[in-house]
Design an enzyme around this catalytic site. Structure first.
Site, short mmCIF file in Angstrom:
data_model
loop_
_atom_site.label_atom_id
_atom_site.label_comp_id
_atom_site.label_asym_id
_atom_site.label_seq_id
_atom_site.Cartn_x
_atom_site.Cartn_y
_atom_site.Cartn_z
N TYR A 1 30.14 47.19 32.57
CA TYR A 1 28.65 47.17 32.68
C TYR A 1 28.10 45.60 32.21
CZ TYR A 1 23.74 48.23 31.98
OH TYR A 1 22.16 47.99 32.02
N GLU B 1 21.05 44.13 36.95
CA GLU B 1 22.17 44.91 36.51
C GLU B 1 23.35 45.31 37.36
OE1 GLU B 1 21.39 49.23 34.17
OE2 GLU B 1 21.64 49.40 36.29
#
Ligand code: GDP
Ligand code: MN
Length: 380
Positions: A101, A189
């Site tokens: 992530y 993101e």
């Protein structure tokens, strides 16, 4: 402005961030032709501006033409958390060894940028933060100094990304930071950022929010705006030059000043109601503005009561009262209106309204009383 995944990936690509080859498709046949072009296996992905598409059945692997047909047919029209899928992104499927992530966002209280990196990607970062907070490496970035490669290298080490992934990930993070800053994002993101079995790192998903305050220096954002599905109420309000944000409740709100408008939403909520909108008519609040505000609220079929909350400072309340009356003479309003007038020339303002009061136009002396009245009318 939020971007669709495919737009986010196109944006990433401009900054040199590796993504899988693919294209968009609006029909099953287009999906098939994209798949034939990029080569099997492919992933068929719902394009909606909401997370958790995988879990909702909006991300499917297809090994051949028949599977593309099947999945594209099932996903188009699918309702994912209230968002109906109208467009697909078809990309070459990747083999996954690890899912990471990575994100950048603004840390307002610290006046810095905040990077988040984790070796445990693929699941929602909120879940990781809850269950395994040590698995997230946070990086506070001074916006003047930026992010250099040396810092990114320390960061991937701290986050314990696999050895083979570290150098590529560090380079990718510097590019992502560049996209986030020079690309004027509020959020950039990647979840998951993957490591493939043959040792390459690239973005498998993209979540990008652009900072609209910077749109003046990004004419290329027009193409993103073209696919935005705007709330029709917000569209109407924008055309009238109003500061309006649509919400889901039943009490239409008109207030002067953003702070008062927000307090008004809170008070309505506090007494058991729900606001249909945020609307700040600003300092002027003359008849034209008031009429425009009432028209926009009146066009919202959910509104069953309207709360006009005015505190006169530089704005004189008697002028606002005249504005309300003139607006009412021009616009046929369906819902009852509760008015609270206070501040400069409040007494004169209330006197102006007095002869016109009815069960459709009501005044209350305080903000709390007016909120209670509006909510009880809205719920009647
Ligand atoms: P989200 O659920 O909306 O976040 O959509 P993602 O694009 O993140 O996809 C969800 C999940 O599908 C990912 O976490 C992956 O596990 C899986 N996935 C997506 N693309 C691929 C792919 O190319 N290959 C494989 N094997 N899995 C994929
Ligand atoms: Mn994802």
């Amino acid at each position: 402005m939020d971007l669709f995944e495919y737009q986010g990936k196109q944006y990433f690509a401009r900054f040199g961030i590796a993504v899988s080859p693919g294209d968009v498709a609006d029909t099953v046949e287009e999906a098939v032709s994209v798949a034939e072009r990029v080569g099997y296996p492919v992933v068929v992905k719902a394009q909606v501006k909401v997370g958790g598409r995988g879990k909702a059945g909006g991300v499917k692997l297809a090994h051949d033409l028949e599977e593309v047909r099947l999945h594209a047919g099932n996903i188009l029209g699918l309702d994912i958390k209230g968002h109906v899928v109208r467009r697909l992104w078809i990309e070459r499927s990747s083999d996954i060894a690890q899912e990471y992530y990575a994100s950048f966002t603004l840390d307002r209280p610290n006046k810095t940028h905040l990077g988040m990196l984790s070796a445990q990607g693929g699941v929602e970062i909120e879940v990781v933060a809850e269950e395994n907070p040590d698995a997230i490496a946070f990086l506070s970035i001074d916006p003047v100094r930026g992010l250099d490669l040396a810092t990114a290298r320390r960061w991937v080490h701290e986050a314990q990304l696999d050895e083979v992934a570290r150098e590529q990930a560090a380079e990718l993070l510097v590019k992502l930071y560049d996209c986030y800053t020079t690309g004027d994002c509020d959020l950039a993101e990647i979840n998951p950022l993957i490591l493939t079995p043959d040792g390459t790192v690239h973005a498998l998903d993209a979540k990008v929010t652009l900072d609209e305050n910077a749109s003046f220096r990004h004419p290329e954002w027009e193409e993103f705006r073209a696919t935005e599905t705007e709330d029709p109420r917000e569209k109407m309000a924008k055309e009238k030059g109003l500061n309006y944000i649509g919400l889901d409740g039943t009490v239409g709100i008109i207030a002067n000043g953003a702070g008062l408008a927000m307090s008004t939403l809170d008070v309505v909520n506090q007494v058991g109601g729900s606001a249909a909108n945020f609307l700040d008519i600003g300092g002027g609040a003359n008849a034209d503005v008031m009429a425009a505000a009432l028209e926009v609220i009146n066009a919202d079929p959910k509104v069953t009561a309207i709360f006009v909350n005015i505190f006169g400072g530089i704005t004189r309340v008697d002028e606002v009262a005249r504005g309300v009356l003139e607006a009412l003479s021009r616009v046929d309003i369906a819902a009852p209106i509760v008015v609270r007038l206070d501040g400069t020339n409040a007494v004169e303002g209330r006197e102006i309204l007095a002869p016109h009061l009815s069960d459709r136009l009501i005044t209350e002396p305080t903000m709390l009383d007016a909120a209670r009245r509006a909510v009880s009318l809205a719920n009647a």
